[in-house]
Motif scaffolding. Structure first.
Motif, PDB file in Angstrom:
ATOM      1  N   UNK A   1       0.965  -0.961  -0.280  1.00 53.99           N
ATOM      2  CA  UNK A   1       0.024  -0.235  -0.106  1.00 53.99           C
ATOM      3  C   UNK A   1       1.138   1.665  -0.113  1.00 53.99           C
ATOM      4  N   UNK A   2       0.403   2.495  -0.645  1.00 56.25           N
ATOM      5  CA  UNK A   2       1.191   3.379  -0.324  1.00 56.25           C
ATOM      6  C   UNK A   2       1.406   4.427   1.026  1.00 56.25           C
ATOM      7  N   UNK A   3       0.342   3.866   2.058  1.00 56.61           N
ATOM      8  CA  UNK A   3       0.415   4.693   2.875  1.00 56.61           C
ATOM      9  C   UNK A   3       1.603   3.867   3.879  1.00 56.61           C
ATOM     10  N   UNK A   4       1.942   2.091   3.469  1.00 63.57           N
ATOM     11  CA  UNK A   4       3.059   1.575   4.013  1.00 63.57           C
ATOM     12  C   UNK A   4       4.017   1.698   2.748  1.00 63.57           C
ATOM     13  N   UNK A   5       4.642   2.381   2.364  1.00 65.00           N
ATOM     14  CA  UNK A   5       5.683   2.684   1.758  1.00 65.00           C
ATOM     15  C   UNK A   5       6.485   4.124   1.771  1.00 65.00           C
ATOM     16  N   UNK A   6       5.059   5.303   2.357  1.00 59.76           N
ATOM     17  CA  UNK A   6       5.125   6.455   3.067  1.00 59.76           C
ATOM     18  C   UNK A   6       5.706   5.787   3.710  1.00 59.76           C
ATOM     19  N   UNK A   7       5.099   5.362   5.192  1.00 60.94           N
ATOM     20  CA  UNK A   7       5.760   4.744   6.134  1.00 60.94           C
ATOM     21  C   UNK A   7       7.186   4.805   6.490  1.00 60.94           C
TER      22      UNK A   7
END
Length: 65
Positions: free
Chosen positions: A34-40
């Motif tokens: 997920x993009x949110x995981x990439x960002x994190x």
């Protein structure tokens, strides 16, 4: 590359990013996360001192000494 440059294990990165170990492992072999995981993950690495740069469509990584 950034994680290795910091001397972090995948488990240390997953803890710093607040994502599961399997998510980090999947990301590192080029799997979809997920993009949110990439960002994190990126935020955690930057918090560790990693600097990402992009030029000509390529991403560069600089780690602290």
């Amino acid at each position: 590359m950034a994680r290795a440059g910091l001397g972090w294990s995948a488990k240390e990165l997953s803890a710093a990013a607040g994502v599961g170990y399997a998510t980090v492992a999947r990301f590192e072999v080029g799997g979809n996360i997920a993009q949110a995981s990439q960002d994190a993950i990126r935020k955690a690495l930057e918090g560790g001192g990693v600097d990402f740069s992009e030029r000509a469509g390529r991403v560069g990584v600089t780690v602290p000494e």
